[in-house]
Design a protein around this motif. Structure first.
Motif, PDB file in Angstrom:
ATOM      1  N   GLN A 128       0.832  -1.210   0.000  1.00  0.00           N
ATOM      2  CA  GLN A 128       0.000   0.000   0.000  1.00  0.00           C
ATOM      3  C   GLN A 128       0.861   1.251   0.000  1.00  0.00           C
ATOM      4  OE1 GLN A 128      -1.324  -1.988   3.214  1.00  0.00           O
ATOM      5  NE2 GLN A 128      -0.805  -0.533   4.811  1.00  0.00           N
ATOM      6  N   SER A 129       0.326   2.320  -0.571  1.00  0.00           N
ATOM      7  CA  SER A 129       1.038   3.585  -0.599  1.00  0.00           C
ATOM      8  C   SER A 129       0.027   4.715  -0.682  1.00  0.00           C
ATOM      9  CB  SER A 129       2.004   3.657  -1.785  1.00  0.00           C
ATOM     10  OG  SER A 129       1.298   3.654  -2.997  1.00  0.00           O
ATOM     11  N   VAL A 130       0.494   5.894  -0.329  1.00  0.00           N
ATOM     12  CA  VAL A 130      -0.338   7.089  -0.365  1.00  0.00           C
ATOM     13  C   VAL A 130       0.458   8.205  -1.019  1.00  0.00           C
ATOM     14  CG1 VAL A 130      -1.543   8.819   0.997  1.00  0.00           C
ATOM     15  CG2 VAL A 130      -1.585   6.431   1.723  1.00  0.00           C
ATOM     16  N   THR A 131      -0.177   8.923  -1.917  1.00  0.00           N
ATOM     17  CA  THR A 131       0.462  10.051  -2.578  1.00  0.00           C
ATOM     18  C   THR A 131      -0.376  11.295  -2.379  1.00  0.00           C
ATOM     19  OG1 THR A 131       1.399   8.613  -4.280  1.00  0.00           O
ATOM     20  CG2 THR A 131       1.309  10.967  -4.764  1.00  0.00           C
ATOM     21  N   GLN A 132       0.270  12.330  -1.879  1.00  0.00           N
ATOM     22  CA  GLN A 132      -0.363  13.639  -1.803  1.00  0.00           C
ATOM     23  C   GLN A 132       0.390  14.517  -2.800  1.00  0.00           C
ATOM     24  OE1 GLN A 132      -0.409  13.249   2.923  1.00  0.00           O
ATOM     25  NE2 GLN A 132      -1.473  15.102   2.274  1.00  0.00           N
ATOM     26  N   PRO A 133      -0.198  14.774  -3.942  1.00  0.00           N
ATOM     27  CA  PRO A 133       0.553  15.408  -5.031  1.00  0.00           C
ATOM     28  C   PRO A 133       0.935  16.861  -4.786  1.00  0.00           C
ATOM     29  CG  PRO A 133      -1.748  15.107  -5.631  1.00  0.00           C
ATOM     30  CD  PRO A 133      -1.551  14.405  -4.340  1.00  0.00           C
ATOM     31  N   ASP A 134       0.273  17.511  -3.856  1.00  0.00           N
ATOM     32  CA  ASP A 134       0.544  18.921  -3.604  1.00  0.00           C
ATOM     33  C   ASP A 134       1.298  19.075  -2.295  1.00  0.00           C
ATOM     34  OD1 ASP A 134      -2.781  19.161  -4.686  1.00  0.00           O
ATOM     35  OD2 ASP A 134      -1.042  19.702  -5.895  1.00  0.00           O
ATOM     36  N   ALA A 135       2.566  19.459  -2.381  1.00  0.00           N
ATOM     37  CA  ALA A 135       3.352  19.642  -1.162  1.00  0.00           C
ATOM     38  C   ALA A 135       2.899  20.883  -0.397  1.00  0.00           C
ATOM     39  CB  ALA A 135       4.835  19.757  -1.508  1.00  0.00           C
ATOM     40  N   ARG A 136       2.519  21.925  -1.144  1.00  0.00           N
ATOM     41  CA  ARG A 136       2.079  23.169  -0.493  1.00  0.00           C
ATOM     42  C   ARG A 136       0.843  23.696  -1.204  1.00  0.00           C
ATOM     43  NH1 ARG A 136       6.366  24.661   2.704  1.00  0.00           N
ATOM     44  NH2 ARG A 136       8.383  23.850   2.055  1.00  0.00           N
ATOM     45  N   VAL A 137      -0.081  24.206  -0.419  1.00  0.00           N
ATOM     46  CA  VAL A 137      -1.288  24.830  -0.942  1.00  0.00           C
ATOM     47  C   VAL A 137      -1.512  26.127  -0.175  1.00  0.00           C
ATOM     48  CG1 VAL A 137      -3.796  24.619  -1.112  1.00  0.00           C
ATOM     49  CG2 VAL A 137      -2.355  22.655  -1.665  1.00  0.00           C
ATOM     50  N   THR A 138      -1.844  27.167  -0.914  1.00  0.00           N
ATOM     51  CA  THR A 138      -2.165  28.458  -0.294  1.00  0.00           C
ATOM     52  C   THR A 138      -3.570  28.863  -0.713  1.00  0.00           C
ATOM     53  OG1 THR A 138       0.146  29.155  -0.311  1.00  0.00           O
ATOM     54  CG2 THR A 138      -1.525  30.876  -0.066  1.00  0.00           C
ATOM     55  N   VAL A 139      -4.394  29.192   0.266  1.00  0.00           N
ATOM     56  CA  VAL A 139      -5.762  29.616  -0.023  1.00  0.00           C
ATOM     57  C   VAL A 139      -6.064  30.880   0.762  1.00  0.00           C
ATOM     58  CG1 VAL A 139      -6.568  27.293  -0.541  1.00  0.00           C
ATOM     59  CG2 VAL A 139      -6.781  28.188   1.772  1.00  0.00           C
ATOM     60  N   SER A 140      -7.031  31.621   0.276  1.00  0.00           N
ATOM     61  CA  SER A 140      -7.485  32.813   0.981  1.00  0.00           C
ATOM     62  C   SER A 140      -8.493  32.424   2.049  1.00  0.00           C
ATOM     63  CB  SER A 140      -8.128  33.787   0.008  1.00  0.00           C
ATOM     64  OG  SER A 140      -7.202  34.207  -0.979  1.00  0.00           O
ATOM     65  N   GLU A 141      -8.461  33.145   3.144  1.00  0.00           N
ATOM     66  CA  GLU A 141      -9.418  32.879   4.214  1.00  0.00           C
ATOM     67  C   GLU A 141     -10.831  33.045   3.675  1.00  0.00           C
ATOM     68  OE1 GLU A 141      -8.813  35.220   7.707  1.00  0.00           O
ATOM     69  OE2 GLU A 141      -9.904  33.823   8.985  1.00  0.00           O
ATOM     70  N   GLY A 142     -11.670  32.072   3.982  1.00  0.00           N
ATOM     71  CA  GLY A 142     -13.044  32.097   3.493  1.00  0.00           C
ATOM     72  C   GLY A 142     -13.249  31.338   2.196  1.00  0.00           C
ATOM     73  N   ALA A 143     -12.185  31.033   1.508  1.00  0.00           N
ATOM     74  CA  ALA A 143     -12.296  30.285   0.258  1.00  0.00           C
ATOM     75  C   ALA A 143     -12.463  28.801   0.553  1.00  0.00           C
ATOM     76  CB  ALA A 143     -11.049  30.521  -0.596  1.00  0.00           C
ATOM     77  N   SER A 144     -12.887  28.073  -0.472  1.00  0.00           N
ATOM     78  CA  SER A 144     -13.018  26.630  -0.312  1.00  0.00           C
ATOM     79  C   SER A 144     -11.664  25.965  -0.498  1.00  0.00           C
ATOM     80  CB  SER A 144     -14.026  26.070  -1.329  1.00  0.00           C
ATOM     81  OG  SER A 144     -13.552  26.292  -2.643  1.00  0.00           O
ATOM     82  N   LEU A 145     -11.593  24.708  -0.036  1.00  0.00           N
ATOM     83  CA  LEU A 145     -10.318  24.001  -0.025  1.00  0.00           C
ATOM     84  C   LEU A 145     -10.517  22.559  -0.466  1.00  0.00           C
ATOM     85  CD1 LEU A 145      -7.303  23.623   0.970  1.00  0.00           C
ATOM     86  CD2 LEU A 145      -8.304  22.944   3.161  1.00  0.00           C
ATOM     87  N   GLN A 146      -9.586  22.068  -1.260  1.00  0.00           N
ATOM     88  CA  GLN A 146      -9.517  20.635  -1.512  1.00  0.00           C
ATOM     89  C   GLN A 146      -8.056  20.214  -1.455  1.00  0.00           C
ATOM     90  OE1 GLN A 146     -11.852  17.991  -4.352  1.00  0.00           O
ATOM     91  NE2 GLN A 146      -9.907  18.061  -5.465  1.00  0.00           N
ATOM     92  N   LEU A 147      -7.759  19.249  -0.629  1.00  0.00           N
ATOM     93  CA  LEU A 147      -6.429  18.645  -0.565  1.00  0.00           C
ATOM     94  C   LEU A 147      -6.541  17.227  -1.123  1.00  0.00           C
ATOM     95  CD1 LEU A 147      -5.253  19.805   2.986  1.00  0.00           C
ATOM     96  CD2 LEU A 147      -4.950  20.937   0.779  1.00  0.00           C
ATOM     97  N   ARG A 148      -5.629  16.927  -2.052  1.00  0.00           N
ATOM     98  CA  ARG A 148      -5.752  15.673  -2.779  1.00  0.00           C
ATOM     99  C   ARG A 148      -4.983  14.541  -2.128  1.00  0.00           C
ATOM    100  NH1 ARG A 148      -4.098  16.743  -8.730  1.00  0.00           N
ATOM    101  NH2 ARG A 148      -2.504  18.064  -7.772  1.00  0.00           N
ATOM    102  N   CYS A 149      -5.543  13.364  -2.246  1.00  0.00           N
ATOM    103  CA  CYS A 149      -4.904  12.155  -1.734  1.00  0.00           C
ATOM    104  C   CYS A 149      -5.244  11.002  -2.665  1.00  0.00           C
ATOM    105  CB  CYS A 149      -5.378  11.837  -0.318  1.00  0.00           C
ATOM    106  SG  CYS A 149      -4.816  10.243   0.326  1.00  0.00           S
ATOM    107  N   LYS A 150      -4.218  10.292  -3.137  1.00  0.00           N
ATOM    108  CA  LYS A 150      -4.399   9.105  -3.937  1.00  0.00           C
ATOM    109  C   LYS A 150      -3.769   7.931  -3.188  1.00  0.00           C
ATOM    110  CE  LYS A 150      -5.222   9.240  -8.095  1.00  0.00           C
ATOM    111  NZ  LYS A 150      -6.436   8.997  -8.923  1.00  0.00           N
ATOM    112  N   TYR A 151      -4.444   6.822  -3.173  1.00  0.00           N
ATOM    113  CA  TYR A 151      -3.901   5.675  -2.461  1.00  0.00           C
ATOM    114  C   TYR A 151      -3.752   4.499  -3.407  1.00  0.00           C
ATOM    115  CZ  TYR A 151      -8.530   3.581  -2.500  1.00  0.00           C
ATOM    116  OH  TYR A 151      -9.703   3.027  -2.897  1.00  0.00           O
TER     117      TYR A 151
END
Lengths: 115, 116
Positions: free
Chosen positions: B2-25
């Motif tokens: 098994q393995s897990v990949t998070q393709p985005d090392a860094r994400v910057t968002v504005s306060e109040g904005a929506s967020l999605q952090l990616r994860c592939k397994y």
């Protein structure tokens, strides 16, 4: 929940020396785990330590290099022997809460820098 | 394995904005999936976990994640980000057997920054 306290928060040591990292739980836990995290990389499970028995090591980690003691149900110590710059990372202790709400709890980590 | 990949090392968002952090397994079978958060100078804390069942799971502080078997993904979402969400987020996978919860396989983590 379980609170885990690690000491020290950070340490700097010279190559070839040994150092100890302590982990104390605020309640009795059956198993404690030690993880290693290199900067901006994932946590890697090093070993599992149960009270009164030898720790079980994962591939790539050995008892000689990273001896672990587990003298009772609230305490564990990880030792880094013959430290090298490649051992510079963050070390976390962790414990498992079983049952319906199973989860892992983590200490805040110990950042080790080896010069 | 098994393995897990998070393709985005860094994400910057504005306060109040929506967020999605990616994860592939990668896992043969049906996994347990987790999202952990690490606030500055603290240990990892569980945000939410997926057991086989409803693909959308709710977590603490308004976070939710959706499991997709077809995409082998477990993305984390939040409708409105707060400055206190500034942290590192880890996705993790575990075999189905509960005795293996200790042997989580973690992704590399995504560092989230929140700007005004």
């Amino acid at each position: 929940s379980v609170l885990l306290y690690q000491k020290p928060n950070r340490d700097i040591c010279q190559s070839g020396t040994s150092l100890k990292i302590q982990c104390v739980a605020d309640s009795q836990v059956v198993s404690m785990f030690w993880y290693q995290q290199f900067q901006e990389q994932s946590l890697m499970l090093m070993a599992t330590a149960n009270e009164g028995s030898e720790a079980t090591y994962e591939s790539g980690f050995t008892k000689d290099k990273f001896p672990i003691s587990r003298p009772n149900l609230t305490f564990s110590t990880l030792t880094v022997n013959n430290a090298r710059p490649g051992d510079s990372s963050i070390y976390f202790c962790s414990s498992r809460q079983g049952g319906f709400n199973e989860r892992l709890f983590f200490g805040h980590g110990t950042k080790l820098s080896v010069l | 394995a098994q393995s897990v990949t998070q393709p985005d090392a860094r994400v910057t968002v504005s306060e109040g904005a929506s967020l999605q952090l990616r994860c592939k397994y990668s896992y043969f079978g049906t996994p347990y999936l987790f999202w952990y958060v690490q606030y500055p100078r603290q240990g990892l804390q569980l945000l939410l976990k997926y057991y086989p069942g409803d693909p959308v799971v709710q977590g603490v502080n308004g976070f939710e994640a959706e499991f997709s078997k077809s995409n082998s993904s477990f993305h984390l979402r939040k409708a409105s980000v707060h400055w206190s969400d500034w942290a590192v987020y880890f996705c993790a996978v575990s075999p189905l057997a509960s005795s293996s919860f200790s042997k989580l396989v973690f992704g590399q983590g995504t560092s989230l920054s929140v700007v005004p």
